[in-house]
Design a protein around this motif. Structure first.
Motif, mmCIF file in Angstrom:
data_model
loop_
_atom_site.group_PDB
_atom_site.id
_atom_site.type_symbol
_atom_site.label_atom_id
_atom_site.label_comp_id
_atom_site.label_asym_id
_atom_site.label_seq_id
_atom_site.Cartn_x
_atom_site.Cartn_y
_atom_site.Cartn_z
ATOM 1 N N TRP A 1 43.416 29.899 26.452
ATOM 2 C CA TRP A 1 43.121 31.081 27.127
ATOM 3 C C TRP A 1 41.716 31.202 26.790
ATOM 4 O O TRP A 1 41.230 30.859 25.626
ATOM 5 C CB TRP A 1 43.855 32.304 26.599
ATOM 6 N N PHE A 2 41.039 31.426 27.959
ATOM 7 C CA PHE A 2 39.494 31.650 27.809
ATOM 8 C C PHE A 2 39.011 33.135 28.287
ATOM 9 O O PHE A 2 39.811 33.759 28.929
ATOM 10 C CB PHE A 2 38.762 30.596 28.864
ATOM 11 N N ARG A 3 37.740 33.374 28.161
ATOM 12 C CA ARG A 3 37.210 34.400 28.562
ATOM 13 C C ARG A 3 35.851 34.547 28.772
ATOM 14 O O ARG A 3 35.100 33.609 28.140
ATOM 15 C CB ARG A 3 37.635 35.710 27.638
ATOM 16 N N GLN A 4 35.221 35.333 29.791
ATOM 17 C CA GLN A 4 33.901 35.319 30.377
ATOM 18 C C GLN A 4 33.499 36.811 30.069
ATOM 19 O O GLN A 4 33.796 37.193 31.082
ATOM 20 C CB GLN A 4 33.525 34.300 31.327
ATOM 21 N N ALA A 5 32.514 36.915 29.401
ATOM 22 C CA ALA A 5 32.086 38.374 29.429
ATOM 23 C C ALA A 5 30.608 38.249 30.259
ATOM 24 O O ALA A 5 30.056 37.276 30.475
ATOM 25 C CB ALA A 5 31.741 38.630 27.994
ATOM 26 N N PRO A 6 30.336 39.331 30.711
ATOM 27 C CA PRO A 6 29.146 39.393 31.643
ATOM 28 C C PRO A 6 27.851 38.747 30.919
ATOM 29 O O PRO A 6 27.635 38.914 29.721
ATOM 30 C CB PRO A 6 29.073 40.957 31.816
ATOM 31 N N VAL B 1 36.682 38.840 31.668
ATOM 32 C CA VAL B 1 37.408 38.279 32.738
ATOM 33 C C VAL B 1 38.077 37.196 31.978
ATOM 34 O O VAL B 1 37.398 36.154 31.086
ATOM 35 C CB VAL B 1 36.855 37.556 33.826
ATOM 36 N N TYR B 2 39.395 37.276 31.956
ATOM 37 C CA TYR B 2 40.153 36.360 31.030
ATOM 38 C C TYR B 2 40.781 35.200 31.857
ATOM 39 O O TYR B 2 41.416 35.449 32.894
ATOM 40 C CB TYR B 2 41.379 37.091 30.330
ATOM 41 N N ARG C 1 40.664 40.615 34.804
ATOM 42 C CA ARG C 1 39.680 41.485 34.076
ATOM 43 C C ARG C 1 40.190 42.524 33.129
ATOM 44 O O ARG C 1 41.267 43.219 33.270
ATOM 45 C CB ARG C 1 38.727 42.165 35.270
ATOM 46 N N VAL C 2 39.850 42.483 32.106
ATOM 47 C CA VAL C 2 40.079 43.445 30.869
ATOM 48 C C VAL C 2 38.817 44.217 30.556
ATOM 49 O O VAL C 2 37.647 43.582 30.403
ATOM 50 C CB VAL C 2 40.580 42.482 29.535
ATOM 51 N N THR C 3 38.901 45.464 30.624
ATOM 52 C CA THR C 3 37.891 46.345 30.213
ATOM 53 C C THR C 3 38.257 47.138 28.830
ATOM 54 O O THR C 3 39.506 47.954 29.222
ATOM 55 C CB THR C 3 37.322 47.230 31.510
#
Length: 132
Positions: free
Chosen positions: A36-41, A93-94, A127-129
């Motif tokens: 699992w990866f994530r990318q923040a703005p 975004v995951y 997307r996780v907010t």
């Protein structure tokens, strides 16, 4: 066609929980370590959790340790990520992806990081907010 589809994201208050799903088609998730990866703005995509293929190995980054749990459901060809005690800094975004070079997450454990170039079969992300 080989692909993964991530789902389960949404808007949640700080301290809340979400369960993300990574559903594969065209290949068997159990044959690969899944990350699992994530990318923040404005930031780089970062790997934070991994589950090995058949050896039970897992990896969590310091930010995920103790709050997130990765698991497999072989019958559904799905990998889950249970996220608890969510914080605003978890907003991103995951993505999930398959490690095409290693079947174990033990190297991530020893290095303390996941190597993005080892992974492929990226989905569109969910997307996780985390916000009040």
């Amino acid at each position: 066609q080989v692909q993964v589809v991530e789902s389960g994201g949404g808007l949640v208050r700080p301290g809340g929980s979400l369960r993300l799903s990574c559903l594969a088609s065209g290949f068997t998730l159990d044959d690969y370590a899944i990350g699992w990866f994530r990318q923040a703005p404005g930031k780089e995509r970062e790997g934070f959790s991994c589950v090995g293929a058949g050896d039970g190995s897992t990896y969590y980054s310091d930010s995920a340790k103790g709050r997130f749990t990765i698991s497999r459901d072989s019958a559904r060809n799905t990998v889950y990520l249970q996220m608890d005690s969510l914080r605003p800094e978890d907003t991103a975004v995951y993505y999930c992806a398959a490690n095409l070079m290693r079947r174990s997450c033990s190297s991530a454990q020893s290095m303390g990081t996941m190597l993005r170039y080892e992974y492929d079969y990226w989905g569109q992300g969910t997307r996780v907010t985390v916000s009040s």
